[in-house]
Motif scaffolding. Structure first.
Motif, PDB file in Angstrom:
ATOM      1  N   ILE A  97       0.669  -1.046  -0.146  1.00  0.00           N
ATOM      2  CA  ILE A  97       0.172   0.472  -0.327  1.00  0.00           C
ATOM      3  C   ILE A  97       0.671   1.313   0.265  1.00  0.00           C
ATOM      4  N   MET A  98       0.788   2.325  -1.139  1.00  0.00           N
ATOM      5  CA  MET A  98       1.485   3.683  -1.343  1.00  0.00           C
ATOM      6  C   MET A  98       0.563   4.248  -1.305  1.00  0.00           C
ATOM      7  N   SER A  99       0.890   5.399  -1.095  1.00  0.00           N
ATOM      8  CA  SER A  99       0.544   6.710  -1.290  1.00  0.00           C
ATOM      9  C   SER A  99       1.357   7.645  -2.615  1.00  0.00           C
ATOM     10  N   TYR A 100       0.629   8.529  -2.950  1.00  0.00           N
ATOM     11  CA  TYR A 100       1.108   9.591  -3.598  1.00  0.00           C
ATOM     12  C   TYR A 100       0.140  11.118  -3.779  1.00  0.00           C
ATOM     13  N   THR A 101       1.842  11.811  -2.981  1.00  0.00           N
ATOM     14  CA  THR A 101       0.815  13.406  -3.190  1.00  0.00           C
ATOM     15  C   THR A 101       1.189  14.223  -3.940  1.00  0.00           C
ATOM     16  N   LEU A 111       1.053   8.519 -12.540  1.00  0.00           N
ATOM     17  CA  LEU A 111       1.497   8.523 -11.637  1.00  0.00           C
ATOM     18  C   LEU A 111       3.150   6.570 -12.542  1.00  0.00           C
ATOM     19  N   PRO A 112       4.197   7.346 -11.273  1.00  0.00           N
ATOM     20  CA  PRO A 112       4.717   6.088 -12.231  1.00  0.00           C
ATOM     21  C   PRO A 112       5.543   5.195 -11.950  1.00  0.00           C
ATOM     22  N   ILE A 113       6.016   3.904 -12.657  1.00  0.00           N
ATOM     23  CA  ILE A 113       6.007   2.915 -11.954  1.00  0.00           C
ATOM     24  C   ILE A 113       6.624   2.722 -10.492  1.00  0.00           C
ATOM     25  N   VAL A 114       6.503   1.573 -10.016  1.00  0.00           N
ATOM     26  CA  VAL A 114       7.111   1.680  -8.807  1.00  0.00           C
ATOM     27  C   VAL A 114       8.203  -0.197  -8.957  1.00  0.00           C
ATOM     28  N   ALA A 115       9.412   0.099  -8.388  1.00  0.00           N
ATOM     29  CA  ALA A 115       9.931  -0.815  -8.623  1.00  0.00           C
ATOM     30  C   ALA A 115       9.404  -2.151  -7.586  1.00  0.00           C
ATOM     31  N   GLY A 116       9.714  -3.564  -7.921  1.00  0.00           N
ATOM     32  CA  GLY A 116       9.073  -4.245  -6.762  1.00  0.00           C
ATOM     33  C   GLY A 116       9.915  -4.549  -6.064  1.00  0.00           C
ATOM     34  N   HIS A 117       9.827  -5.694  -5.325  1.00  0.00           N
ATOM     35  CA  HIS A 117      11.622  -5.805  -3.875  1.00  0.00           C
ATOM     36  C   HIS A 117      12.005  -4.756  -3.512  1.00  0.00           C
ATOM     37  N   THR A 118      12.210  -3.755  -3.716  1.00  0.00           N
ATOM     38  CA  THR A 118      12.741  -2.627  -2.894  1.00  0.00           C
ATOM     39  C   THR A 118      11.547  -1.446  -2.041  1.00  0.00           C
ATOM     40  N   GLY A 124       7.899  11.598  -4.565  1.00  0.00           N
ATOM     41  CA  GLY A 124       6.187  11.698  -4.386  1.00  0.00           C
ATOM     42  C   GLY A 124       5.585  10.735  -3.136  1.00  0.00           C
ATOM     43  N   PHE A 125       5.952   9.638  -3.470  1.00  0.00           N
ATOM     44  CA  PHE A 125       5.654   8.732  -2.849  1.00  0.00           C
ATOM     45  C   PHE A 125       6.065   8.507  -1.593  1.00  0.00           C
TER      46      PHE A 125
END
Length: 177
Positions: A97-101, A111-118, A124-125
């Motif tokens: 779960i993540m939030s973007y301002t 919304l840009p890609i958020v990499a997995g496994h990191t 902004g996230f």
């Protein structure tokens, strides 16, 4: 700010966001967002090749880039709740779960890609809750689809907030893996 104060603030934010998410499961909202994939390889039917978790040979997997429009006036953030409908543990935000301002006055955003496994998040996230698959695959804020090709259904609940109040919500099917 000291590390202990930062941890306390972070804990209170997580509790606040999780409390809001619990409320969402029993509520409905008058506004729906228009949410679309930016990259055509995402079709909402099948998880694109390489976008599965590393345990099942994912190659630089991450969240899809999304276009969100129809954001109600005054909204200040977008919350993304990644889930696996076929796994009790990984449903309702189990994949992160993540939030973007949002910029003040924004009525749409890409919304840009958020990499997995990191745990590294794009500008902004903010991570609200890391994925609940620790021990199953590599830890991080987001775990890509990871059912091993068992046909699980993955989706993201996209919500906008104004302070602590949800202003709109839409569910977008990511596809099966």
């Amino acid at each position: 700010m000291s590390t202990s104060i930062q941890s306390l603030v972070r804990s209170k934010n997580i509790i606040k966001h999780l409390s809001l998410l619990a409320l969402l499961s029993t509520s409905s909202y008058a506004f729906a967002l228009d949410v679309n994939f930016v990259d055509s390889k995402w079709d909402g039917k099948t998880i694109p090749e390489g976008q599965q978790c590393q345990k099942f040979d994912g190659v630089n997997p991450g969240t899809p880039k999304l276009s969100v429009s129809g954001i109600p006036a005054g909204s200040d953030s977008v919350v993304l709740v990644y889930s696996d409908r076929d796994s009790k543990k990984m449903n309702n935000g189990g994949h992160g779960i993540m939030s973007y301002t949002l910029a003040k006055g924004a009525n749409k955003v890409q919304l840009p890609i958020v990499a997995g496994h990191t745990y590294e998040m794009p500008k902004g996230f903010e991570m609200i809750a890391e994925h609940r698959g620790a021990g199953w695959d590599k830890e991080g804020a987001y775990m890509p689809p990871c059912s091993g090709g068992s046909g699980h259904e993955y989706y993201v609940t996209v919500q906008t907030y104004k302070g602590n109040t949800v202003t709109a919500e839409t569910v977008l099917e990511l596809g099966k893996f």
